[in-house]
Design a protein around this motif. Sequence first.
Motif, PDB file in Angstrom:
ATOM      1  N   VAL A 176       0.842  -1.202   0.000  1.00 18.55           N
ATOM      2  CA  VAL A 176       0.000   0.000   0.000  1.00 18.55           C
ATOM      3  C   VAL A 176       0.876   1.251   0.000  1.00 18.55           C
ATOM      4  CG1 VAL A 176      -1.693   1.332   1.322  1.00 18.55           C
ATOM      5  CG2 VAL A 176      -1.969  -1.142   1.062  1.00 18.55           C
ATOM      6  N   ALA A 177       1.945   1.236   0.775  1.00 12.15           N
ATOM      7  CA  ALA A 177       2.856   2.377   0.793  1.00 12.15           C
ATOM      8  C   ALA A 177       3.473   2.598  -0.585  1.00 12.15           C
ATOM      9  CB  ALA A 177       3.951   2.154   1.837  1.00 12.15           C
ATOM     10  N   ALA A 178       3.889   1.512  -1.243  1.00  8.35           N
ATOM     11  CA  ALA A 178       4.507   1.635  -2.562  1.00  8.35           C
ATOM     12  C   ALA A 178       3.515   2.157  -3.595  1.00  8.35           C
ATOM     13  CB  ALA A 178       5.055   0.272  -3.001  1.00  8.35           C
ATOM     14  N   LEU A 179       2.281   1.663  -3.554  1.00  4.04           N
ATOM     15  CA  LEU A 179       1.258   2.154  -4.483  1.00  4.04           C
ATOM     16  C   LEU A 179       0.989   3.635  -4.261  1.00  4.04           C
ATOM     17  CD1 LEU A 179      -1.214  -0.862  -4.238  1.00  4.04           C
ATOM     18  CD2 LEU A 179       0.206  -0.281  -6.227  1.00  4.04           C
ATOM     19  N   THR A 180       0.948   4.032  -2.996  1.00  2.00           N
ATOM     20  CA  THR A 180       0.679   5.429  -2.662  1.00  2.00           C
ATOM     21  C   THR A 180       1.814   6.332  -3.139  1.00  2.00           C
ATOM     22  OG1 THR A 180      -0.589   4.726  -0.723  1.00  2.00           O
ATOM     23  CG2 THR A 180       0.138   7.010  -0.781  1.00  2.00           C
ATOM     24  N   VAL A 181       3.040   5.901  -2.904  1.00  7.22           N
ATOM     25  CA  VAL A 181       4.201   6.670  -3.362  1.00  7.22           C
ATOM     26  C   VAL A 181       4.167   6.843  -4.882  1.00  7.22           C
ATOM     27  CG1 VAL A 181       6.706   6.535  -3.672  1.00  7.22           C
ATOM     28  CG2 VAL A 181       5.709   6.134  -1.419  1.00  7.22           C
ATOM     29  N   HIS A 182       3.658   5.839  -5.576  1.00  9.10           N
ATOM     30  CA  HIS A 182       3.595   5.905  -7.035  1.00  9.10           C
ATOM     31  C   HIS A 182       2.300   6.545  -7.535  1.00  9.10           C
ATOM     32  CE1 HIS A 182       7.024   3.179  -6.705  1.00  9.10           C
ATOM     33  NE2 HIS A 182       7.296   3.487  -7.963  1.00  9.10           N
ATOM     34  N   GLY A 183       1.541   7.136  -6.631  1.00  8.84           N
ATOM     35  CA  GLY A 183       0.389   7.942  -7.019  1.00  8.84           C
ATOM     36  C   GLY A 183      -0.828   7.152  -7.448  1.00  8.84           C
ATOM     37  N   LEU A 184      -0.972   5.903  -6.968  1.00 10.70           N
ATOM     38  CA  LEU A 184      -2.101   5.064  -7.350  1.00 10.70           C
ATOM     39  C   LEU A 184      -3.062   4.917  -6.168  1.00 10.70           C
ATOM     40  CD1 LEU A 184      -0.138   2.273  -9.257  1.00 10.70           C
ATOM     41  CD2 LEU A 184      -1.507   4.115 -10.276  1.00 10.70           C
ATOM     42  N   ALA A 233       6.318   0.173  -8.617  1.00  9.78           N
ATOM     43  CA  ALA A 233       5.564  -0.103  -7.387  1.00  9.78           C
ATOM     44  C   ALA A 233       5.799  -1.530  -6.910  1.00  9.78           C
ATOM     45  CB  ALA A 233       4.079   0.148  -7.619  1.00  9.78           C
ATOM     46  N   GLU A 234       5.831  -2.482  -7.838  1.00  9.79           N
ATOM     47  CA  GLU A 234       6.047  -3.883  -7.463  1.00  9.79           C
ATOM     48  C   GLU A 234       7.470  -4.097  -6.946  1.00  9.79           C
ATOM     49  OE1 GLU A 234       3.762  -6.180  -7.250  1.00  9.79           O
ATOM     50  OE2 GLU A 234       2.197  -4.863  -8.055  1.00  9.79           O
ATOM     51  N   GLU A 235       8.439  -3.480  -7.601  1.00  9.54           N
ATOM     52  CA  GLU A 235       9.822  -3.629  -7.158  1.00  9.54           C
ATOM     53  C   GLU A 235      10.033  -2.990  -5.793  1.00  9.54           C
ATOM     54  OE1 GLU A 235      12.110  -2.027 -10.353  1.00  9.54           O
ATOM     55  OE2 GLU A 235      12.072  -3.913 -11.497  1.00  9.54           O
ATOM     56  N   MET A 236       9.367  -1.861  -5.544  1.00  6.93           N
ATOM     57  CA  MET A 236       9.470  -1.236  -4.227  1.00  6.93           C
ATOM     58  C   MET A 236       8.830  -2.130  -3.161  1.00  6.93           C
ATOM     59  SD  MET A 236       8.145   2.512  -2.910  1.00  6.93           S
ATOM     60  CE  MET A 236       9.431   3.382  -3.817  1.00  6.93           C
ATOM     61  N   THR A 237       7.706  -2.742  -3.479  1.00  8.67           N
ATOM     62  CA  THR A 237       7.071  -3.671  -2.556  1.00  8.67           C
ATOM     63  C   THR A 237       8.033  -4.779  -2.158  1.00  8.67           C
ATOM     64  OG1 THR A 237       4.874  -3.239  -3.485  1.00  8.67           O
ATOM     65  CG2 THR A 237       5.146  -5.271  -2.242  1.00  8.67           C
ATOM     66  N   ASP A 238       8.720  -5.342  -3.141  1.00 13.46           N
ATOM     67  CA  ASP A 238       9.681  -6.406  -2.855  1.00 13.46           C
ATOM     68  C   ASP A 238      10.854  -5.897  -2.017  1.00 13.46           C
ATOM     69  OD1 ASP A 238       8.187  -8.279  -4.221  1.00 13.46           O
ATOM     70  OD2 ASP A 238       9.283  -8.043  -6.096  1.00 13.46           O
ATOM     71  N   ARG A 239      11.351  -4.712  -2.356  1.00 14.41           N
ATOM     72  CA  ARG A 239      12.483  -4.168  -1.582  1.00 14.41           C
ATOM     73  C   ARG A 239      12.092  -3.958  -0.126  1.00 14.41           C
ATOM     74  NH1 ARG A 239      13.084  -0.864  -6.100  1.00 14.41           N
ATOM     75  NH2 ARG A 239      12.325   0.973  -4.989  1.00 14.41           N
ATOM     76  N   LEU A 240      10.892  -3.476   0.103  1.00 14.93           N
ATOM     77  CA  LEU A 240      10.443  -3.211   1.471  1.00 14.93           C
ATOM     78  C   LEU A 240      10.239  -4.489   2.280  1.00 14.93           C
ATOM     79  CD1 LEU A 240       7.864  -0.354   0.758  1.00 14.93           C
ATOM     80  CD2 LEU A 240      10.085  -0.125   1.882  1.00 14.93           C
ATOM     81  N   ALA A 241      10.162  -5.627   1.584  1.00 19.34           N
ATOM     82  CA  ALA A 241       9.961  -6.901   2.273  1.00 19.34           C
ATOM     83  C   ALA A 241      11.194  -7.790   2.243  1.00 19.34           C
ATOM     84  CB  ALA A 241       8.781  -7.644   1.633  1.00 19.34           C
ATOM     85  N   SER A 242      12.312  -7.292   1.752  1.00 17.05           N
ATOM     86  CA  SER A 242      13.453  -8.165   1.453  1.00 17.05           C
ATOM     87  C   SER A 242      14.411  -8.374   2.618  1.00 17.05           C
ATOM     88  CB  SER A 242      14.220  -7.609   0.258  1.00 17.05           C
ATOM     89  OG  SER A 242      14.839  -6.370   0.598  1.00 17.05           O
TER      90      SER A 242
END
Length: 287
Positions: free
Chosen positions: A165-173, A235-244
């Motif tokens: 959700v944070a990554a989607l928000t950062v990417h303006g979605l 957004a997907e790559e940021m999601t993965d980075r935040l969980a890595s």
Amino acid sequence: MSVSVARRAWTLFEPIHAIVYFAPEAPEHYKAAGLRGGWMGYFASRSAPMGAVTPAVVTAVFHSFQPAMVARAIPDAWHFSSPELALTARTAIADAALRRLWGDEVASADVAAAASAAMAVAHQLRGGGRPLYAATARLDEPEVAHLKLWHACTLLREHRFDGHVAALTVHGLDGLESLVTALAVGGWIDAPTMRRFRGWTEEEWDAGVDRLRARGILDAAGAFTEKGRALRTGAEEMTDRLASDVWEAMDEPSREHLFDTLRRLATLLESPDGILYPNPIGVSRPL
């Protein structure tokens, strides 16, 4: 490597957590808890770790549901039931479904070892900015191995979801635009089914598509532009980075051993009375 490992991990723990959304045992347990209907059970039991929160909080944290859909379930759920009863119902659903689909595996050494390993990973996660994870992490840890494993997978899943959700928000979605762009990736599910499961009207969906076109994210046919594909990929790559981080911290043999066990157990959940693929919540087949 870290992005790849984090995404692989997601495909392994997500089905184990998500069995509660597919199990045919759910209606009886929600009804016993006083919850009226599957959607009330879903919104109440998933938000229950945060307490008797308002519709606005659930809408914000869950991100992709139409607000009126949430408001049909919350706060009525807290009049008919309580967070405590909703959580008890959800655990009972997990227990019944895993016993049915895993059979004797629930008492196996593999499940016990995976539960301990997955919980150790979950305990390393940081809760800052992660409301669903932080609230769920304060719940009592089940003692029975298969439920401990389910709880660990729930922690891992909600931590990743908060980051998504944070990554989607950062990417303006926003929530609706997140769904539209997820479907634009292709090979998942059709828009009418998604609208039905998330509560959006056709008019609202079309307005979201128009907003994305105006921003140059979708073309006239509703497909990604180069800008749009880069945005969603980011957004997907940021999601993965935040969980890595937690997966990088594990030594590779221990991580791969846990992954092998989770993959085998997650695969056992694919069933007409379990998880089917594709599905409206985006659970992916184990990798």
